[in-house]
Enzyme design. Structure first.
Site, mmCIF file in Angstrom:
data_model
loop_
_atom_site.group_PDB
_atom_site.id
_atom_site.type_symbol
_atom_site.label_atom_id
_atom_site.label_comp_id
_atom_site.label_asym_id
_atom_site.label_seq_id
_atom_site.Cartn_x
_atom_site.Cartn_y
_atom_site.Cartn_z
ATOM 1 N N ASP A 196 39.358 35.600 55.704
ATOM 2 C CA ASP A 196 38.602 35.292 54.731
ATOM 3 C C ASP A 196 38.216 33.619 55.110
ATOM 4 O OD1 ASP A 196 37.459 34.035 52.660
ATOM 5 O OD2 ASP A 196 39.067 34.888 51.086
ATOM 6 N N HIS A 201 38.132 26.875 51.207
ATOM 7 C CA HIS A 201 39.643 26.876 51.558
ATOM 8 C C HIS A 201 39.653 25.888 52.654
ATOM 9 C CE1 HIS A 201 39.905 30.123 48.685
ATOM 10 N NE2 HIS A 201 39.312 30.857 49.366
ATOM 11 N N ILE A 216 40.951 24.548 48.075
ATOM 12 C CA ILE A 216 42.044 25.211 47.557
ATOM 13 C C ILE A 216 42.750 26.262 48.266
ATOM 14 C CG2 ILE A 216 41.338 24.322 45.217
ATOM 15 C CD1 ILE A 216 40.145 27.173 44.905
ATOM 16 N N GLY A 219 43.429 32.674 46.797
ATOM 17 C CA GLY A 219 44.210 33.370 45.718
ATOM 18 C C GLY A 219 45.104 34.635 46.417
HETATM 19 C C1 TC6 Z 1 37.201 37.466 45.983
HETATM 20 C C2 TC6 Z 1 37.207 36.866 47.311
HETATM 21 C C3 TC6 Z 1 37.215 35.380 47.391
HETATM 22 C C4 TC6 Z 1 38.276 34.759 47.152
HETATM 23 C C5 TC6 Z 1 38.297 33.523 46.613
HETATM 24 C C6 TC6 Z 1 39.411 32.651 46.087
HETATM 25 O O1 TC6 Z 1 40.663 32.924 46.650
HETATM 26 S S1 TC6 Z 1 39.395 31.389 45.110
HETATM 27 C C7 TC6 Z 1 41.095 31.101 44.633
HETATM 28 C C8 TC6 Z 1 41.831 31.814 44.019
HETATM 29 N N1 TC6 Z 1 41.457 31.821 42.380
HETATM 30 C C9 TC6 Z 1 41.626 30.819 41.433
HETATM 31 O O2 TC6 Z 1 41.935 29.744 41.937
HETATM 32 C C10 TC6 Z 1 41.077 30.976 40.270
HETATM 33 C C11 TC6 Z 1 42.250 30.505 39.235
HETATM 34 N N2 TC6 Z 1 41.801 30.716 37.909
HETATM 35 C C12 TC6 Z 1 40.981 29.769 37.102
HETATM 36 O O3 TC6 Z 1 40.531 28.822 37.706
HETATM 37 C C13 TC6 Z 1 40.380 30.255 35.666
HETATM 38 O O4 TC6 Z 1 41.598 31.328 35.123
HETATM 39 C C14 TC6 Z 1 38.966 30.970 35.717
HETATM 40 C C15 TC6 Z 1 37.880 29.767 36.113
HETATM 41 C C16 TC6 Z 1 39.060 31.901 36.709
HETATM 42 C C17 TC6 Z 1 38.780 31.358 34.318
HETATM 43 O O5 TC6 Z 1 38.899 30.256 33.506
HETATM 44 P P1 TC6 Z 1 38.052 30.087 32.367
HETATM 45 O O6 TC6 Z 1 38.758 28.955 31.464
HETATM 46 O O7 TC6 Z 1 36.675 29.954 32.455
HETATM 47 O O8 TC6 Z 1 38.151 31.526 31.423
HETATM 48 P P2 TC6 Z 1 38.503 31.808 29.957
HETATM 49 O O9 TC6 Z 1 40.202 31.606 29.871
HETATM 50 O O10 TC6 Z 1 37.624 30.876 28.805
HETATM 51 O O11 TC6 Z 1 38.267 33.304 29.724
HETATM 52 C C18 TC6 Z 1 36.714 33.741 30.022
HETATM 53 C C19 TC6 Z 1 36.893 35.273 29.948
HETATM 54 O O12 TC6 Z 1 37.319 35.575 31.277
HETATM 55 C C20 TC6 Z 1 38.679 36.244 31.365
HETATM 56 N N3 TC6 Z 1 39.217 35.861 32.336
HETATM 57 C C21 TC6 Z 1 40.034 34.399 32.431
HETATM 58 N N4 TC6 Z 1 40.528 34.468 33.688
HETATM 59 C C22 TC6 Z 1 40.371 35.440 34.219
HETATM 60 C C23 TC6 Z 1 40.738 35.802 35.539
HETATM 61 N N5 TC6 Z 1 41.576 34.870 36.285
HETATM 62 N N6 TC6 Z 1 40.090 37.030 35.976
HETATM 63 C C24 TC6 Z 1 39.881 38.100 35.309
HETATM 64 N N7 TC6 Z 1 39.301 37.417 33.891
HETATM 65 C C25 TC6 Z 1 39.636 36.458 33.527
HETATM 66 C C26 TC6 Z 1 38.998 36.249 29.908
HETATM 67 O O13 TC6 Z 1 39.963 37.235 29.622
HETATM 68 C C27 TC6 Z 1 38.079 35.836 28.993
HETATM 69 O O14 TC6 Z 1 37.297 37.292 28.577
HETATM 70 P P3 TC6 Z 1 37.672 37.428 27.231
HETATM 71 O O15 TC6 Z 1 39.175 37.772 26.869
HETATM 72 O O16 TC6 Z 1 36.904 36.501 26.326
HETATM 73 O O17 TC6 Z 1 36.924 38.827 27.135
#
Ligand code: TC6
Length: 297
Positions: A196, A201, A216, A219
């Site tokens: 990846d 990252h 970062i 995940g």
């Molecule tokens: C893919 C390959 C690439 C890889 C990239 C990486 O590794 S990146 C590194 C690894 N990844 C990271 O570091 C990411 C870490 N995570 C974050 O930074 C935050 O959780 C976010 C930005 C994903 C969402 O935050 P926010 O404040 O914007 O969200 P909110 O609480 O306001 O909810 C809004 C809606 O979304 C829903 N929902 C919420 N979260 C998730 C979720 N995880 N998952 C699914 N759904 C989620 C929640 O249920 C709600 O729906 P509802 O209930 O209204 O129908």
């Protein structure tokens, strides 16, 4: 027909990939002769093949969408993409080397207003035997890409039962077990070599545009640390006991931070949550279903 449905792709890996992955998620990092983990990186005691960690199964999907997450009518900025959730079902232990045939389908698409959520399901078959090895469902959180449907009735499509989501309720009781592990400042640079290469990252400028003070951690790397903690603390080092894994990424992790994984047992399920010790914030939570848990505790 839905976009991607039936899309096929292939993926091949060797023992070297499996060992590099194990190092990337911290196996043997604090003890080079760790009795539970040496088998993931070295042929110990005449062992014929490297043992593969179950979370390696998520890598089998890496090349399954050659054109990214493009869908007709969905516009997104790839720099704002985050990994939201991962669900993995394992039907047999992951072999030490293999040629894989993947079948991809769209498992979900949701308009959350400020974001769009895409779910991609990949079934991975061993090419030679035709056996189904594992299924991955990856959730991608596309910041800024929501609002493509009527706000009074936001679009939401899901192809699977609602009881397979990654959101878990954390028990209020004391955890059954707690495992602490330090990621290395170069953890993401090592992990990316497993395939990846997203600059989020590794590239400081790219990370700033995406809203982070520095690159970062992937995940799936954090998930790998958490599941290793469960294998060590609850499975007594036996990774073949893992049947399925869910994880929801709640907050980013900076390489070098300390991960504390708390675990609770509910029947044959382990509920877990991982916190970053330095910031006292939960970064990941989910569950792991095990084979034959009760008999051996
Ligand atoms: C893919 C390959 C690439 C890889 C990239 C990486 O590794 S990146 C590194 C690894 N990844 C990271 O570091 C990411 C870490 N995570 C974050 O930074 C935050 O959780 C976010 C930005 C994903 C969402 O935050 P926010 O404040 O914007 O969200 P909110 O609480 O306001 O909810 C809004 C809606 O979304 C829903 N929902 C919420 N979260 C998730 C979720 N995880 N998952 C699914 N759904 C989620 C929640 O249920 C709600 O729906 P509802 O209930 O209204 O129908």
């Amino acid at each position: 027909m839905l976009p991607w449905n039936g899309l096929k792709s292939t993926y091949s890996y060797t023992e070297r990939d499996a060992a590099l992955y194990a190092l990337g998620i911290g196996a043997c990092a604090s003890d080079a002769v760790d009795e539970d983990e040496l088998k993931y990186v070295y042929h110990e005691d005449g062992q014929k093949a490297i043992k593969v960690l179950p979370t390696f199964a998520a890598l089998l999907t890496l090349e399954s969408l050659p054109n990214g997450f493009d869908l007709p009518g969905l516009q997104y900025d790839p720099r704002l993409l985050l990994h939201g959730q991962q669900y993995i079902e394992l039907y047999k232990p992951v072999p030490s080397s293999c040629h894989i045939q993947n079948k991809v389908s769209l498992a979900g698409l949701h308009d959350k207003g400020k974001a769009a959520i895409l779910e991609i399901e990949t079934k991975s078959y061993e090419k030679e035997s035709g056996d189904l090895l594992c299924m991955n469902r990856s959730t991608v959180y596309l910041r800024g890409a929501g609002g493509f449907s009527k706000s009074s009735k936001p679009f939401s499509y899901s192809s699977y039962p609602s009881n397979q989501t990654s959101a878990v309720k954390i028990p209020e009781s004391k955890p059954f077990s707690v495992f602490e592990d330090r990621t290395h400042p170069s953890q993401a640079l090592l992990y990316r070599l497993s395939g990846d290469y997203n600059p989020l990252h590794s590239d400081p400028q790219f990370a700033k545009v995406a809203g982070f003070s520095q690159p970062i951690l992937h995940g799936l790397c954090t998930l790998g640390f958490a599941v290793r903690a469960i294998i060590k603390s609850i499975c007594k080092g036996d990774s073949d006991r893992i049947k399925s894994i869910t994880g929801r990424f709640l907050l980013h992790v900076y390489p070098g931070e300390t991960l504390v994984t708390e675990m609770w047992i509910e029947g044959s399920r382990v509920i877990y949550r991982t916190l970053v010790k330095e910031r006292k914030r939960t970064v990941l939570s989910g569950s792991v279903d095990l084979r034959g848990l009760n008999s051996s505790l």
